[in-house]
Design a protein around this motif. Structure first.
Motif, PDB file in Angstrom:
ATOM      1  N   UNK A 169      95.898  36.645  13.353  1.00 43.22           N
ATOM      2  CA  UNK A 169      94.332  37.076  13.238  1.00 43.22           C
ATOM      3  C   UNK A 169      94.238  37.242  11.729  1.00 43.22           C
ATOM      4  N   UNK A 170      92.776  37.129  10.598  1.00 43.47           N
ATOM      5  CA  UNK A 170      93.027  36.830   9.358  1.00 43.47           C
ATOM      6  C   UNK A 170      91.420  38.529   9.598  1.00 43.47           C
ATOM      7  N   UNK A 171      91.617  39.787   8.990  1.00 48.58           N
ATOM      8  CA  UNK A 171      90.877  40.474   9.897  1.00 48.58           C
ATOM      9  C   UNK A 171      89.730  40.558   7.896  1.00 48.58           C
ATOM     10  N   UNK A 172      88.197  39.677   8.661  1.00 45.20           N
ATOM     11  CA  UNK A 172      87.208  39.519   7.532  1.00 45.20           C
ATOM     12  C   UNK A 172      86.637  40.182   7.498  1.00 45.20           C
ATOM     13  N   UNK A 173      85.949  41.062   8.014  1.00 44.96           N
ATOM     14  CA  UNK A 173      85.350  42.177   8.002  1.00 44.96           C
ATOM     15  C   UNK A 173      84.593  43.684   9.004  1.00 44.96           C
ATOM     16  N   UNK A 174      83.951  44.446   8.419  1.00 51.87           N
ATOM     17  CA  UNK A 174      84.163  46.004   9.327  1.00 51.87           C
ATOM     18  C   UNK A 174      82.961  45.425   9.446  1.00 51.87           C
TER      19      UNK A 174
ATOM     20  N   UNK B 130      75.602  35.589   8.538  1.00 53.52           N
ATOM     21  CA  UNK B 130      76.219  34.992   7.708  1.00 53.52           C
ATOM     22  C   UNK B 130      77.885  34.518   8.013  1.00 53.52           C
ATOM     23  N   UNK B 131      77.990  35.335   8.328  1.00 53.90           N
ATOM     24  CA  UNK B 131      80.054  35.482   8.571  1.00 53.90           C
ATOM     25  C   UNK B 131      80.292  34.256   9.747  1.00 53.90           C
TER      26      UNK B 131
ATOM     27  N   UNK C 268      76.072  41.313   2.803  1.00 50.91           N
ATOM     28  CA  UNK C 268      76.926  40.365   3.706  1.00 50.91           C
ATOM     29  C   UNK C 268      77.893  39.323   3.093  1.00 50.91           C
ATOM     30  N   UNK C 269      77.036  38.861   1.836  1.00 50.45           N
ATOM     31  CA  UNK C 269      77.832  38.147   0.733  1.00 50.45           C
ATOM     32  C   UNK C 269      78.624  39.310  -0.522  1.00 50.45           C
ATOM     33  N   UNK C 270      77.599  40.042  -0.222  1.00 49.47           N
ATOM     34  CA  UNK C 270      78.908  41.393  -1.409  1.00 49.47           C
ATOM     35  C   UNK C 270      80.025  40.917  -0.349  1.00 49.47           C
ATOM     36  N   UNK C 271      80.514  42.194   0.514  1.00 50.51           N
ATOM     37  CA  UNK C 271      81.405  41.855   1.729  1.00 50.51           C
ATOM     38  C   UNK C 271      82.178  40.824   1.525  1.00 50.51           C
TER      39      UNK C 271
ATOM     40  N   UNK D 261      89.068  50.680  -5.530  1.00 48.17           N
ATOM     41  CA  UNK D 261      88.141  50.724  -6.889  1.00 48.17           C
ATOM     42  C   UNK D 261      86.962  50.517  -5.743  1.00 48.17           C
ATOM     43  N   UNK D 262      86.534  49.569  -5.160  1.00 47.71           N
ATOM     44  CA  UNK D 262      85.453  49.394  -4.430  1.00 47.71           C
ATOM     45  C   UNK D 262      84.905  50.557  -4.079  1.00 47.71           C
ATOM     46  N   UNK D 263      86.236  50.970  -3.063  1.00 49.10           N
ATOM     47  CA  UNK D 263      85.216  52.124  -1.727  1.00 49.10           C
ATOM     48  C   UNK D 263      85.362  53.188  -2.780  1.00 49.10           C
ATOM     49  N   UNK D 264      85.664  53.344  -3.726  1.00 49.37           N
ATOM     50  CA  UNK D 264      85.900  54.404  -4.621  1.00 49.37           C
ATOM     51  C   UNK D 264      83.634  54.546  -5.746  1.00 49.37           C
ATOM     52  N   UNK D 265      83.887  53.002  -5.953  1.00 50.39           N
ATOM     53  CA  UNK D 265      82.511  52.895  -6.742  1.00 50.39           C
ATOM     54  C   UNK D 265      81.652  53.040  -5.091  1.00 50.39           C
TER      55      UNK D 265
END
Length: 237
Positions: free
Chosen positions: A81-86, A95-96, A150-153, A175-179
Motif C-alpha cells: 500500500x502506498x498512501x496517496x491522500x487524506x 481525479x485521483x 486535488x492537483x495541488x495535493x 514546511x507545507x503543513x506549516x504554510x
C-alpha cells in the motif's frame, strides 16, 4: 465488513450533509435527490479502521466523502500500500481515482474515523440528460473547481517523493503543513506508519530521522503534533 450498497434515494440527514459538500455546492435538496435517483450511486459506510477496496468499475467513479475522514491508498501488484491522500468531508477524490484507473492500480480507502462516502459513476455527470442538464452543469463546474486542490495535493506528494534524503522529505512536508496552517505549530493527519507510506520510506528510518531533527533542535513533536523550533527551514510568505 463495510456497508456497500447501491442507492436511488438518501435520508434527509445525508442530504443535509451533501448540500454542504463541494461537489453539490449550489444545489438544493430536491435537485440532489433527483440526481441521486438518476445516478444510483454506491453508498459506503465505514467504521473507524475499516477499509474498502475499490476495484473494477468502481475505480472510474467519483468518490465524495461527506462525513468523516478517509485515507486513500494505491495497491501495487505485490499487495503493498502506498498512501496517496487524506480526504475529509468537504473534498472530492474523483481525479485521483481516475488517474489510478488509467494506470490499472487498485484503490483502497480506510476510515480514520466513522465515515460515509458516495461513489458516483462519471457517466451520470458527463452524459447529458435533458431533464437534469442544469444539475449536471452545476456538478461539472463544482468538479473543475474542486480538482484544483486535488492537483495541488498530488503536486505536493510528488515534490516530497522527489527529495533525495528522508530528512529532506520530512522537512518538505512539514514546511507545507506549516504554510497551510500559517503557523509553526500544527497537527498532521498521518500516523507514523501513514507518514512513512506517504513518503515511501521505511518506518524505522523515518523515526530515526525525526529523532535526529528533534535532537538538533529543528523540530519538536509528540505523536502527530509538531512544532518548528528552527524557522530557517520553514519561512513562508
Amino acid at each position: 465488513m463495510e456497508k456497500y450498497r447501491k442507492e436511488s434515494s438518501l435520508s434527509d440527514e445525508y442530504l443535509e450533509l451533501l448540500i454542504k459538500h463541494t461537489l453539490f455546492s449550489g444545489l438544493d435538496k430536491n435537485q440532489i435527490s433527483r440526481f441521486i435517483a438518476f445516478a444510483k450511486p454506491y453508498l459506503i459506510e465505514l467504521e473507524q479502521g475499516q477499509a474498502a477496496r475499490l476495484t473494477g468499475g468502481l475505480s472510474n467513479h467519483l468518490g465524495a466523502v461527506f462525513s468523516g475522514e478517509v485515507i486513500v491508498y494505491g495497491i501495487d501488484y505485490s499487495g503493498n500500500r502506498l498512501l496517496h491522500n487524506h480526504i475529509g468531508s468537504n473534498q472530492t477524490s474523483g481525479t485521483l481515482f481516475s488517474i489510478l484507473d488509467y494506470i490499472n492500480t487498485q484503490v483502497e480507502v480506510e476510515a480514520k474515523e466513522q465515515a460515509v462516502m458516495l461513489m458516483i459513476n462519471r457517466d451520470a455527470i458527463y452524459q447529458v440528460n435533458e431533464a437534469l442538464a442544469v444539475i449536471q452543469h452545476r456538478l461539472l463546474v463544482n468538479m473543475i473547481e474542486s480538482q484544483r486542490s486535488m492537483f495541488r495535493d498530488l503536486s505536493l506528494h510528488l515534490y516530497c517523493l522527489c527529495q533525495r534524503s528522508i530528512r529532506d522529505k520530512i522537512l518538505k512536508i512539514l514546511y507545507f503543513f506549516a504554510e497551510q496552517n500559517r503557523s509553526y505549530e500544527f497537527d498532521i493527519p498521518f500516523s507514523r506508519e501513514d507518514l512513512a507510506n506517504y513518503l515511501a520510506v521505511d518506518r524505522a528510518s523515518l523515526s530515526r530521522s525525526l529523532g535526529e531533527l528533534k535532537a538538533q533542535g529543528i523540530i519538536d513533536f509528540k505523536k502527530n503534533h509538531f512544532k518548528v523550533l528552527s524557522t530557517q527551514y520553514f519561512q513562508y510568505d
